[in-house]
Scaffold this motif. Structure first.
Motif, PDB file in Angstrom:
ATOM      1  N   GLN A   7     -10.171   3.635   9.551  1.00  0.00           N
ATOM      2  CA  GLN A   7      -9.169   2.753   8.928  1.00  0.00           C
ATOM      3  C   GLN A   7      -8.432   3.510   7.824  1.00  0.00           C
ATOM      4  OE1 GLN A   7      -8.504  -0.083  10.187  1.00  0.00           O
ATOM      5  NE2 GLN A   7      -7.810  -1.522   8.658  1.00  0.00           N
ATOM      6  N   LYS A  48      -5.836   5.719   9.374  1.00  0.00           N
ATOM      7  CA  LYS A  48      -4.697   4.935   9.838  1.00  0.00           C
ATOM      8  C   LYS A  48      -3.759   4.626   8.667  1.00  0.00           C
ATOM      9  CE  LYS A  48      -5.157   0.555  10.952  1.00  0.00           C
ATOM     10  NZ  LYS A  48      -5.500  -0.668  11.676  1.00  0.00           N
ATOM     11  N   TYR A  58      -1.418  -9.338   6.478  1.00  0.00           N
ATOM     12  CA  TYR A  58      -2.820  -9.512   6.128  1.00  0.00           C
ATOM     13  C   TYR A  58      -3.403 -10.695   6.882  1.00  0.00           C
ATOM     14  CZ  TYR A  58      -1.828  -6.251   2.413  1.00  0.00           C
ATOM     15  OH  TYR A  58      -1.460  -5.124   1.713  1.00  0.00           O
ATOM     16  N   SER A  85     -14.090  -9.208   7.887  1.00  0.00           N
ATOM     17  CA  SER A  85     -13.105  -8.444   7.117  1.00  0.00           C
ATOM     18  C   SER A  85     -13.314  -8.637   5.623  1.00  0.00           C
ATOM     19  CB  SER A  85     -11.689  -8.870   7.487  1.00  0.00           C
ATOM     20  OG  SER A  85     -11.415  -8.557   8.818  1.00  0.00           O
ATOM     21  N   VAL A 120      -2.751  -5.421   9.290  1.00  0.00           N
ATOM     22  CA  VAL A 120      -2.110  -4.820  10.448  1.00  0.00           C
ATOM     23  C   VAL A 120      -0.784  -4.231   9.992  1.00  0.00           C
ATOM     24  CG1 VAL A 120      -1.160  -5.252  12.736  1.00  0.00           C
ATOM     25  CG2 VAL A 120      -3.181  -6.497  11.967  1.00  0.00           C
ATOM     26  N   TYR A 141       2.850  -2.833  11.007  1.00  0.00           N
ATOM     27  CA  TYR A 141       3.837  -2.852  12.093  1.00  0.00           C
ATOM     28  C   TYR A 141       5.202  -2.501  11.559  1.00  0.00           C
ATOM     29  CZ  TYR A 141       4.813  -7.579  10.443  1.00  0.00           C
ATOM     30  OH  TYR A 141       5.121  -8.664   9.674  1.00  0.00           O
TER      31      TYR A 141
END
Length: 119
Positions: A40, A43, A58, A64, A117, A119
């Motif tokens: 993570q 990333k 989020y 999580s 995430v 994007y």
């Protein structure tokens, strides 16, 4: 404009913030249990190298939340403080405000990376 912003970001400090995420990822990957956390980090190192034109959403659940608590205690606070301090310094000038806002986005991500995430 995003491409120009990413190039300027990388040359003027984005490489250092990305390397700090890579360092955290390498430290987490030393143990077998920490490999998912380290992945993570890698990333988000890519996001830290080139943040313009990318958004973070989020979400997540109980798992999580638990990982975020462990992350915050071990690695999240130093990364968040680094990004918040750099963001505050950059927001002093008008030209640095877009870069400072990207640091604030990364500071929030450093506090809660799991369930996020890009994007």
């Amino acid at each position: 404009m995003g491409c120009l912003g990413n190039i300027l970001w990388f040359l003027c400090g984005g490489a250092i913030s990305g390397l700090s995420w890579c360092l955290a990822g390498c430290l987490w990957c030393i143990t077998i249990v920490g490999i998912p956390v380290g992945m993570q980090c890698f990333k988000f190192a890519g996001l830290s190298f080139f943040p313009f034109g990318k958004e973070v959403a989020y979400g997540g659940g109980a798992c999580s939340f638990l990982l975020n608590v462990v992350w915050l205690i071990v690695s999240g606070l130093p990364l968040a403080l680094e990004h918040a301090a750099l963001g505050a310094v950059l927001c002093v000038t008008i030209i640095g405000i877009p870069f400072g806002l990207q640091h604030f986005k990364l500071a929030k991500l450093a506090l809660m990376p799991f369930g996020a995430v890009v994007y």
